[in-house]
Each structure stands twice: as structure tokens, then as C-alpha cells.
Design an enzyme around this catalytic site. Structure first.
Site, short mmCIF file in Angstrom:
data_model
loop_
_atom_site.label_atom_id
_atom_site.label_comp_id
_atom_site.label_asym_id
_atom_site.label_seq_id
_atom_site.Cartn_x
_atom_site.Cartn_y
_atom_site.Cartn_z
N ARG A 284 22.92 38.19 -1.22
CA ARG A 284 22.21 37.08 -0.57
C ARG A 284 23.12 35.88 -0.38
O ARG A 284 22.73 34.91 0.24
CB ARG A 284 21.11 36.63 -1.46
CG ARG A 284 19.64 36.92 -1.33
CD ARG A 284 19.01 37.27 -0.09
NE ARG A 284 17.62 36.90 -0.03
CZ ARG A 284 16.60 37.74 -0.20
NH1 ARG A 284 16.81 39.01 -0.48
NH2 ARG A 284 15.37 37.31 -0.06
N LYS B 54 14.12 44.56 7.42
CA LYS B 54 15.10 45.32 6.63
C LYS B 54 14.41 46.35 5.73
O LYS B 54 14.81 47.50 5.67
CB LYS B 54 15.89 44.39 5.69
CG LYS B 54 16.67 43.30 6.35
CD LYS B 54 17.48 42.50 5.32
CE LYS B 54 16.65 41.77 4.28
NZ LYS B 54 15.79 40.70 4.78
N ARG C 290 2.08 38.65 -0.26
CA ARG C 290 3.00 38.18 -1.29
C ARG C 290 2.88 36.67 -1.46
O ARG C 290 2.71 35.95 -0.47
CB ARG C 290 4.44 38.54 -0.89
CG ARG C 290 4.76 39.98 -1.12
CD ARG C 290 6.04 40.41 -0.46
NE ARG C 290 7.13 39.43 -0.52
CZ ARG C 290 8.35 39.67 -0.10
NH1 ARG C 290 8.66 40.86 0.43
NH2 ARG C 290 9.28 38.76 -0.17
N ARG D 198 2.30 39.48 7.17
CA ARG D 198 2.68 40.65 6.37
C ARG D 198 1.69 40.93 5.23
O ARG D 198 1.30 40.02 4.50
CB ARG D 198 4.08 40.41 5.81
CG ARG D 198 4.64 41.56 5.04
CD ARG D 198 6.13 41.55 5.08
NE ARG D 198 6.72 40.54 4.22
CZ ARG D 198 8.04 40.43 4.06
NH1 ARG D 198 8.86 41.22 4.71
NH2 ARG D 198 8.52 39.51 3.26
N ARG E 235 12.38 29.74 2.56
CA ARG E 235 13.16 30.99 2.51
C ARG E 235 14.05 31.11 3.75
O ARG E 235 15.19 31.60 3.67
CB ARG E 235 12.23 32.19 2.40
CG ARG E 235 11.58 32.30 1.02
CD ARG E 235 10.47 33.30 1.00
NE ARG E 235 10.90 34.65 1.28
CZ ARG E 235 10.11 35.58 1.81
NH1 ARG E 235 8.86 35.32 2.11
NH2 ARG E 235 10.58 36.79 2.05
P1 AMP Z 1 12.89 39.63 -0.63
O1 AMP Z 1 11.78 40.54 -0.97
O2 AMP Z 1 14.21 40.33 -0.48
O3 AMP Z 1 12.58 38.74 0.57
O4 AMP Z 1 13.09 38.65 -1.87
C1 AMP Z 1 12.05 37.79 -2.32
C2 AMP Z 1 12.62 36.71 -3.22
O5 AMP Z 1 13.26 37.31 -4.35
C3 AMP Z 1 13.68 35.83 -2.60
O6 AMP Z 1 13.13 34.76 -1.86
C4 AMP Z 1 14.44 35.35 -3.82
O7 AMP Z 1 13.73 34.34 -4.52
C5 AMP Z 1 14.44 36.59 -4.70
N1 AMP Z 1 15.60 37.46 -4.43
C6 AMP Z 1 15.60 38.71 -3.89
N2 AMP Z 1 16.84 39.21 -3.80
C7 AMP Z 1 17.66 38.23 -4.27
C8 AMP Z 1 19.06 38.12 -4.41
N3 AMP Z 1 19.90 39.12 -4.02
N4 AMP Z 1 19.56 36.97 -4.94
C9 AMP Z 1 18.76 35.97 -5.35
N5 AMP Z 1 17.42 35.99 -5.22
C10 AMP Z 1 16.87 37.11 -4.69
#
Ligand code: AMP
Length: 216
Positions: free
Chosen positions: A88, A13, A160, A127, A171
Site C-alpha cells: 500500500r 481488485k 463494511r 458495495r 481512503r
Molecule cells: P482493503 O480491504 O484492502 O480496502 O483494506 C481496508 C483497510 O484495511 C484499509 O483502508 C487499511 O486501513 C487496512 N489495510 C489493508 N491493507 C493494508 C496494507 N497493506 N497496509 C496498511 N493498511 C492496510
């Protein structure tokens, strides 16, 4: 153009959203990126979010919704935006609908990037991201020319914290139980376009653009 990018962690994404912002000149709103920035800057919000993120859990809705609401008010969102990693769960999607209805800017499309579960693990564990420019690599599929160093600006590449194997499993579980139902949520509104997320980055991008051209 107002779009939501749906898809599991590792579906690509963020990579596709970055290409879209170059092409269409609209901002990408990645809640994950905003949260990571807050952690890097040591803000109270970052401190609150870090534990949830390190465990692979969702950060509480009230934290994330506040961030998104503030971001959507910025003038650069007037021409449109690409939401990446938000919403989410259903509660976030419902609140987003209300927020956007309030400002007369409803969503146009939800792009769902589909990648088989087995592929996601390799994509996530491989990654790496450039610390200075955010360029992403994958040590298995798209490695940098020199290990650990960004091709674009020579920045340091890092993994990360939440791309470690145990966190990734969590996740992906959270995605299945809380986020995947959004495909149904947006399908009922007629907004979903499913894109096969396997293949080359430009190939996938081409398919996304074809869908976007239809709504212009
Ligand atoms: P991402 O980079 O989008 O994979 O997000 C990494 C982490 O940030 C996720 O595993 C969540 O812990 C937190 N996170 C990101 N976006 C959200 C969201 N919309 N709602 C809740 N937690 C989020």
C-alpha cells in the site's frame, strides 16, 4: 504466477482476484480481509488495526508486514499468489521485494486496474458483502435478487464500516498520496500492466487473463 493487484479502493481488485483464484488455483492474499478476520475474532492484532481502518487510514507497516510474511510462508503459496491490497506504500513494496528475493520468488506482474475517480464513490458506497461466503454485490450495478440476502447461500449482506461516505473520502486520499506512487515504482521494474477497470466484470477479467497468458 506471482502477482500484485494495484488500484484504488473500489477498482475491483478483490473481485478480479477471486476470479483468478478459481481459475489458477493459487491463493489470494488480501491484507484487508486478513485484518477484518482478526477484528471479527477479536484478536489483539484486530483491536490494534480497527481504529486505523475505521478512520480510513493505513494500519502501521510493522503489523501488516508481519501478516504477509507469515502468509507467504504457507505451503499453498509455493505455486504462486495474488496480493490484493498489499503493498500500500513504497516502504511495504520495498520490504516485499526483499522478502520475495530471500525466498527466490520475485514478482512476475503488477496489474493496475484503472477506474475514474467519480465511479469509485458509487462502487464503494453501493458495495455489500455476504457475511458467510464473502460474495460481493453492488446495490447500484449488481444487486442481489432479494435485498440484503446473498443469491449464493442466503447469507446476510452487510456494508463494511469503512465503506461509509466520510471514510471512503479519506481512503481515496490515502490511495492517491501513498499507494498510487507504486504504479511508478513497479513501472520502473517493467512489471506494470494497466487494465481499464470500467465495463463488465467478465470483460475486465478477460483483459487481465490476456496479460497473464503472456507471462506463462
Ligand atoms: P482493503 O480491504 O484492502 O480496502 O483494506 C481496508 C483497510 O484495511 C484499509 O483502508 C487499511 O486501513 C487496512 N489495510 C489493508 N491493507 C493494508 C496494507 N497493506 N497496509 C496498511 N493498511 C492496510
Amino acid at each position: 504466477m506471482r502477482i500484485v493487484m494495484l488500484g484504488a479502493p473500489g477498482a475491483g481488485k478483490g473481485t478480479q482476484a477471486k476470479k483468478l483464484i478459481e481459475d489458477y488455483g493459487i491463493p489470494q492474499i488480501s491484507t484487508g480481509d486478513i485484518l477484518r478476520q482478526n477484528i471479527a475474532q477479536g484478536t489483539p492484532l484486530g483491536k490494534e488495526a480497527k481504529g486505523f481502518m475505521d478512520r480510513g487510514e493505513l494500519v502501521p507497516d510493522k503489523v501488516v508486514l508481519g501478516l504477509v510474511e507469515d502468509r507467504l510462508k504457507q505451503p499453498d503459496c509455493k505455486q504462486g499468489f495474488i496480493l490484493d491490497g498489499f503493498p500500500r506504500n513504497t516502504a511495504q513494496a520495498e520490504t516485499l521485494d526483499k522478502m520475495l528475493a530471500g525466498i527466490g520468488m520475485p514478482l512476475k506482474l503488477a496489474i493496475s486496474v484503472d477506474v475514474p475517480f467519480e465511479d469509485l464513490m458509487k462502487r464503494l458506497t453501493g458495495r455489500r458483502t455476504c457475511r458467510s461466503c464473502g460474495q460481493m454485490y453492488n446495490v447500484y450495478f449488481t444487486p442481489p435478487k432479494k435485498e440484503g440476502v446473498c443469491d449464493k447461500d442466503g447469507g446476510e449482506l452487510f456494508q463494511r464500516d469503512d465503506d461509509k461516505e466520510e471514510t471512503i473520502k479519506k481512503r481515496l486520499q490515502v490511495y492517491e498520496s501513498q499507494t498510487a506512487p507504486l504504479i511508478d515504482y513497479y513501472s520502473k521494474k517493467g512489471l506494470v500492466r494497466k487494465i481499464d477497470g470500467t465495463g463488465t466484470i467478465p470483460g475486465i477479467y478477460g483483459k487481465i487473463k490476456t496479460e497473464l497468458e503472456k507471462i506463462k
